[in-house]
Design an enzyme around this catalytic site. Structure first.
Site, PDB file in Angstrom:
ATOM      1  N   ALA A  55       0.849  -1.289   0.073  1.00 20.06           N
ATOM      2  CA  ALA A  55      -0.029   0.197   0.042  1.00 20.06           C
ATOM      3  C   ALA A  55       0.827   1.423  -0.039  1.00 20.06           C
ATOM      4  CB  ALA A  55      -0.825  -0.012   1.330  1.00 20.06           C
ATOM      5  N   ILE A  58       2.401   1.624  -3.652  1.00 23.92           N
ATOM      6  CA  ILE A  58       1.340   1.901  -4.516  1.00 23.92           C
ATOM      7  C   ILE A  58       1.089   3.479  -4.185  1.00 23.92           C
ATOM      8  CG2 ILE A  58      -1.258   1.770  -5.140  1.00 23.92           C
ATOM      9  CD1 ILE A  58      -0.746  -1.011  -4.644  1.00 23.92           C
ATOM     10  N   ASP A  59       1.091   4.041  -2.991  1.00 26.12           N
ATOM     11  CA  ASP A  59       0.678   5.390  -2.787  1.00 26.12           C
ATOM     12  C   ASP A  59       1.952   6.369  -3.143  1.00 26.12           C
ATOM     13  OD1 ASP A  59      -1.187   6.924  -1.955  1.00 26.12           O
ATOM     14  OD2 ASP A  59      -0.376   7.124   0.221  1.00 26.12           O
ATOM     15  N   ALA A  60       3.288   5.895  -2.910  1.00 32.44           N
ATOM     16  CA  ALA A  60       4.566   6.399  -3.332  1.00 32.44           C
ATOM     17  C   ALA A  60       4.487   6.621  -4.642  1.00 32.44           C
ATOM     18  CB  ALA A  60       5.547   5.799  -2.687  1.00 32.44           C
TER      19      ALA A  60
END
Length: 81
Positions: A55, A58-60
């Site tokens: 997560a 993916i957010d980075a």
């Protein structure tokens, strides 16, 4: 001469499509985590560690896209002059 309308449209697409992709990826991953945790409750902790790691990655990835879009808005390398 800089076409600011197209730059704004491109930045909106970068941020919008990146947000959609990140949300779909995290949602799919969360659903798969719940499926795995229900099937094998003893594997919940290792799966949870991997889920939070992914997560964050993916957010980075989405935040890198936001950074590139902000670079195009404030310091566009394609403008001449």
């Amino acid at each position: 001469m800089s076409d600011t309308g197209l730059i704004a449209l491109a930045c909106g697409l970068i941020i919008g499509l990146g947000a959609i992709g990140a949300c779909l990826g995290i949602g799919t991953m969360g659903g798969r985590f719940i499926d795995g945790a229900v099937r094998q409750p003893e594997m919940m902790e290792p799966l949870q560690v991997k889920m939070f790691l992914l997560a964050g990655l993916i957010d980075a990835n989405f935040l890198i896209g936001v950074g590139v879009a902000m670079m195009f808005v404030f310091a566009n390398p394609f403008t001449t002059g």
